[in-house]
Design a protein around this motif. Structure first.
Motif, PDB file in Angstrom:
ATOM      1  N   UNK A   1       0.767  -1.197   0.080  1.00  0.00           N
ATOM      2  CA  UNK A   1       0.024   0.096  -0.111  1.00  0.00           C
ATOM      3  C   UNK A   1       0.915   1.210   0.075  1.00  0.00           C
ATOM      4  N   UNK A   2       0.676   2.074  -0.812  1.00  0.00           N
ATOM      5  CA  UNK A   2       1.417   3.109  -0.820  1.00  0.00           C
ATOM      6  C   UNK A   2       0.515   4.611  -1.243  1.00  0.00           C
ATOM      7  N   UNK A   3       0.840   5.731  -0.855  1.00  0.00           N
ATOM      8  CA  UNK A   3       0.395   6.976  -1.276  1.00  0.00           C
ATOM      9  C   UNK A   3       1.528   7.569  -2.205  1.00  0.00           C
TER      10      UNK A   3
ATOM     11  N   UNK B   1       2.399 -17.036   2.178  1.00  0.00           N
ATOM     12  CA  UNK B   1       2.026 -15.997   3.312  1.00  0.00           C
ATOM     13  C   UNK B   1       2.232 -14.853   2.723  1.00  0.00           C
ATOM     14  N   UNK B   2       1.410 -13.830   3.259  1.00  0.00           N
ATOM     15  CA  UNK B   2       1.604 -12.510   2.999  1.00  0.00           C
ATOM     16  C   UNK B   2       2.073 -11.855   4.209  1.00  0.00           C
ATOM     17  N   UNK B   3       2.959 -11.030   4.193  1.00  0.00           N
ATOM     18  CA  UNK B   3       3.657 -10.191   5.134  1.00  0.00           C
ATOM     19  C   UNK B   3       3.409  -8.796   5.391  1.00  0.00           C
ATOM     20  N   UNK B   4       2.950  -8.252   6.593  1.00  0.00           N
ATOM     21  CA  UNK B   4       2.846  -6.764   6.466  1.00  0.00           C
ATOM     22  C   UNK B   4       3.659  -6.357   7.466  1.00  0.00           C
ATOM     23  N   UNK B   5       4.182  -5.203   7.296  1.00  0.00           N
ATOM     24  CA  UNK B   5       5.199  -4.586   8.167  1.00  0.00           C
ATOM     25  C   UNK B   5       4.400  -3.540   9.150  1.00  0.00           C
ATOM     26  N   UNK B   6       4.999  -3.760  10.303  1.00  0.00           N
ATOM     27  CA  UNK B   6       4.399  -2.743  11.616  1.00  0.00           C
ATOM     28  C   UNK B   6       4.258  -1.249  10.806  1.00  0.00           C
TER      29      UNK B   6
ATOM     30  N   UNK C   1       0.770  -2.066   9.232  1.00  0.00           N
ATOM     31  CA  UNK C   1       0.587  -3.131  10.246  1.00  0.00           C
ATOM     32  C   UNK C   1      -0.461  -2.833  11.462  1.00  0.00           C
ATOM     33  N   UNK C   2      -0.291  -1.704  11.962  1.00  0.00           N
ATOM     34  CA  UNK C   2      -1.171  -1.277  12.941  1.00  0.00           C
ATOM     35  C   UNK C   2      -2.550  -1.491  12.655  1.00  0.00           C
ATOM     36  N   UNK C   3      -3.105  -0.751  11.475  1.00  0.00           N
ATOM     37  CA  UNK C   3      -4.630  -1.018  11.112  1.00  0.00           C
ATOM     38  C   UNK C   3      -4.829  -2.254  10.627  1.00  0.00           C
ATOM     39  N   UNK C   4      -3.938  -2.941  10.058  1.00  0.00           N
ATOM     40  CA  UNK C   4      -4.306  -4.332   9.969  1.00  0.00           C
ATOM     41  C   UNK C   4      -4.374  -5.323  11.227  1.00  0.00           C
ATOM     42  N   UNK C   5      -3.493  -5.216  12.215  1.00  0.00           N
ATOM     43  CA  UNK C   5      -3.646  -5.504  13.357  1.00  0.00           C
ATOM     44  C   UNK C   5      -5.012  -5.224  14.111  1.00  0.00           C
ATOM     45  N   UNK C   6      -5.340  -4.005  13.941  1.00  0.00           N
ATOM     46  CA  UNK C   6      -6.611  -3.707  14.814  1.00  0.00           C
ATOM     47  C   UNK C   6      -7.847  -3.954  14.048  1.00  0.00           C
ATOM     48  N   UNK C   7      -7.788  -4.334  12.682  1.00  0.00           N
ATOM     49  CA  UNK C   7      -8.897  -4.967  11.977  1.00  0.00           C
ATOM     50  C   UNK C   7      -8.894  -6.343  11.990  1.00  0.00           C
TER      51      UNK C   7
ATOM     52  N   UNK D   1       2.502 -12.697  14.744  1.00  0.00           N
ATOM     53  CA  UNK D   1       3.344 -11.688  14.629  1.00  0.00           C
ATOM     54  C   UNK D   1       4.796 -12.093  14.786  1.00  0.00           C
ATOM     55  N   UNK D   2       5.684 -11.576  13.873  1.00  0.00           N
ATOM     56  CA  UNK D   2       7.210 -11.982  14.056  1.00  0.00           C
ATOM     57  C   UNK D   2       7.676 -10.820  14.316  1.00  0.00           C
ATOM     58  N   UNK D   3       8.792 -11.053  15.356  1.00  0.00           N
ATOM     59  CA  UNK D   3       9.403  -9.840  15.780  1.00  0.00           C
ATOM     60  C   UNK D   3      11.116 -10.361  15.990  1.00  0.00           C
ATOM     61  N   UNK D   4      11.654  -9.255  16.003  1.00  0.00           N
ATOM     62  CA  UNK D   4      13.205  -9.800  16.429  1.00  0.00           C
ATOM     63  C   UNK D   4      13.331  -8.578  17.662  1.00  0.00           C
ATOM     64  N   UNK D   5      13.652  -9.104  18.634  1.00  0.00           N
ATOM     65  CA  UNK D   5      13.885  -8.422  19.842  1.00  0.00           C
ATOM     66  C   UNK D   5      15.417  -8.081  20.237  1.00  0.00           C
ATOM     67  N   UNK D   6      15.983  -6.717  19.859  1.00  0.00           N
ATOM     68  CA  UNK D   6      17.243  -6.384  20.161  1.00  0.00           C
ATOM     69  C   UNK D   6      17.205  -5.461  21.242  1.00  0.00           C
ATOM     70  N   UNK D   7      17.869  -5.991  22.469  1.00  0.00           N
ATOM     71  CA  UNK D   7      18.281  -5.242  23.711  1.00  0.00           C
ATOM     72  C   UNK D   7      18.898  -3.964  23.737  1.00  0.00           C
ATOM     73  N   UNK D   8      18.515  -3.005  23.066  1.00  0.00           N
ATOM     74  CA  UNK D   8      19.084  -1.683  23.107  1.00  0.00           C
ATOM     75  C   UNK D   8      18.096  -0.742  23.711  1.00  0.00           C
TER      76      UNK D   8
END
Length: 104
Positions: free
Chosen positions: A1-3, A37-42, A46-52, A58-65
């Motif tokens: 999706x792009x504007x 699989x269709x991937x959606x970035x946050x 991603x926010x509206x897709x999650x809310x809907x 949800x895939x996440x990579x947690x970097x302790x910084x």
């Protein structure tokens, strides 16, 4: 999706579709993906897709910084789609890779 318009230098035969909402964007992405699989970035998508309720995992990579106050992965939402405990955990080099199913 792009504007934004099609980027300059992009191959003229590469598909580029303008879609005006998240639900239509995901439906359009699923057409060529078929059963894959269709991937959606946050963020803005991603926010509206999650809310809907359109996000199954949800895939996440947690970097302790420590970076200050931080940013929510999915923006502000009143949705009650809560990830379960991770069902996939891959230990990486200084970063865990986690995959959560979304409980509805």
């Amino acid at each position: 999706m792009s504007h934004r318009p099609r980027p300059e230098g992009r191959h003229p035969e590469a598909s580029y579709r303008f879609v005006d909402d998240v639900t239509r964007a995901i439906a359009k992405a699923k057409e060529p993906a078929e059963e894959r699989t269709v991937a959606v970035a946050a963020g803005d998508m991603g926010g509206p897709a999650f809310a809907l309720g359109l996000v199954d995992e949800v895939a996440t990579d947690e970097v302790p910084v420590a970076l200050g106050t931080g940013t929510r992965h999915f923006g502000a939402t009143d949705a009650h789609h809560v990830p379960e405990d991770p069902h996939v955990v891959v230990r990486g080099d200084r970063v865990p890779h986690l995959l959560y199913r979304v409980r509805r």
